[in-house]
Design an enzyme around this catalytic site. Structure first.
Site, PDB file in Angstrom:
ATOM      1  N   CYS A 149       1.660  -4.924  10.660  1.00  0.00           N
ATOM      2  CA  CYS A 149       2.167  -5.792  11.716  1.00  0.00           C
ATOM      3  C   CYS A 149       1.516  -5.457  13.062  1.00  0.00           C
ATOM      4  O   CYS A 149       0.351  -5.782  13.273  1.00  0.00           O
ATOM      5  CB  CYS A 149       3.686  -5.734  11.767  1.00  0.00           C
ATOM      6  SG  CYS A 149       4.427  -7.121  12.657  1.00  0.00           S
ATOM      7  N   HIS A 171       5.356  -5.903   6.414  1.00  0.00           N
ATOM      8  CA  HIS A 171       5.886  -4.535   6.464  1.00  0.00           C
ATOM      9  C   HIS A 171       6.137  -4.010   5.048  1.00  0.00           C
ATOM     10  O   HIS A 171       7.270  -4.081   4.548  1.00  0.00           O
ATOM     11  CB  HIS A 171       7.199  -4.505   7.240  1.00  0.00           C
ATOM     12  CG  HIS A 171       7.076  -4.773   8.696  1.00  0.00           C
ATOM     13  ND1 HIS A 171       6.940  -3.772   9.627  1.00  0.00           N
ATOM     14  CD2 HIS A 171       7.054  -5.948   9.386  1.00  0.00           C
ATOM     15  CE1 HIS A 171       6.849  -4.297  10.832  1.00  0.00           C
ATOM     16  NE2 HIS A 171       6.912  -5.617  10.720  1.00  0.00           N
ATOM     17  N   GLU A 175       6.537  -1.100   4.111  1.00  0.00           N
ATOM     18  CA  GLU A 175       7.358   0.115   4.145  1.00  0.00           C
ATOM     19  C   GLU A 175       8.856  -0.162   4.061  1.00  0.00           C
ATOM     20  O   GLU A 175       9.641   0.773   3.911  1.00  0.00           O
ATOM     21  CB  GLU A 175       7.049   0.915   5.418  1.00  0.00           C
ATOM     22  CG  GLU A 175       7.546   0.316   6.715  1.00  0.00           C
ATOM     23  CD  GLU A 175       6.653  -0.772   7.292  1.00  0.00           C
ATOM     24  OE1 GLU A 175       6.931  -1.240   8.406  1.00  0.00           O
ATOM     25  OE2 GLU A 175       5.671  -1.158   6.620  1.00  0.00           O
TER      26      GLU A 175
END
Length: 215
Positions: free
Chosen positions: A96, A194, A196
């Protein structure tokens, strides 16, 4: 010369087993990247100072606010050292805001915002809309056997990818179909989403393998 050879051997041994990967800890979702890197078999390290940057084999640039992070890179005197390490071939992964920072050109940003030119690409900030326009979708991702769930939060997209840039994922359908949302050039990887935050940590696994291969 002997001392340099010993140091190189130690770094190579560490990178082959548990690479020491820094997470830029100036702003953004640092904790989630830490957990993902540990799961992928790396040794994560917070990077806020030059000595910490110099101690790592690779670096993750997390999501957050790209202009704020660029200002903090200047304030912590990390901007030019980080550019130098990227030019020297240090592997890096940006998600991002990290994708924005790694671009060679950024659209819709402040005139004083800085970027790192880690990948030859033009990125548009907040391309998918505001926070309320955040969304999820499944993406085919080069190098992964099955689609990955992608979370987009005020995300950028890639408007231009240079000749040496490998496009890894595009939006499959809808009004944004075909937009580039993951790319790689050499040792540098970037996603506009994202990985994660979903529990599917295969992008981090891929990055850790990139770091090991770069050793």
């Amino acid at each position: 010369m002997v001392e340099q050879s010993v140091t190189t051997a130690r770094v190579s041994q560490r990178t082959t087993s548990a690479p020491r990967i820094g997470v830029l800890a100036l702003q953004g979702d640092v904790r989630e990247h830490f957990a993902a890197l540990m799961h992928a078999g790396a040794e994560p390290v917070s990077v806020r100072r030059l000595a910490e940057l110099e101690s790592v084999d690779a670096l993750v640039l997390p999501g957050g606010e790209s202009t704020a992070i660029s200002k903090l890179l200047e304030a912590f005197e990390l901007l030019e050292p980080l550019r130098a390490r990227l030019r020297a071939g240090m592997p890096a992964f940006g998600s991002c805001a990290g994708m924005i920072l790694l671009a060679s050109e950024v659209l819709d940003t402040r005139p004083d915002a800085q970027h790192l030119s880690g990948i030859d690409m033009t990125v548009r900030r907040n391309a998918f809309g505001r926070q309320v326009d955040s969304f999820e979708t499944d993406l085919d991702f080069t190098g992964l056997d099955t689609p990955i769930r992608a979370v987009f939060i005020r995300a950028p997209w890639v408007e231009r990818a240079g000749a040496g840039v490998e496009v890894l994922a595009t939006v499959p359908s809808g009004p944004f179909a075909g937009r580039i949302v993951a790319a790689r050039e050499g040792n540098v990887l970037a996603t506009s989403f994202h990985p994660e935050v979903t529990g599917d940590l295969r992008v981090h696994d891929l990055f850790v393998e990139m770091v090991r291969a770069a050793a």
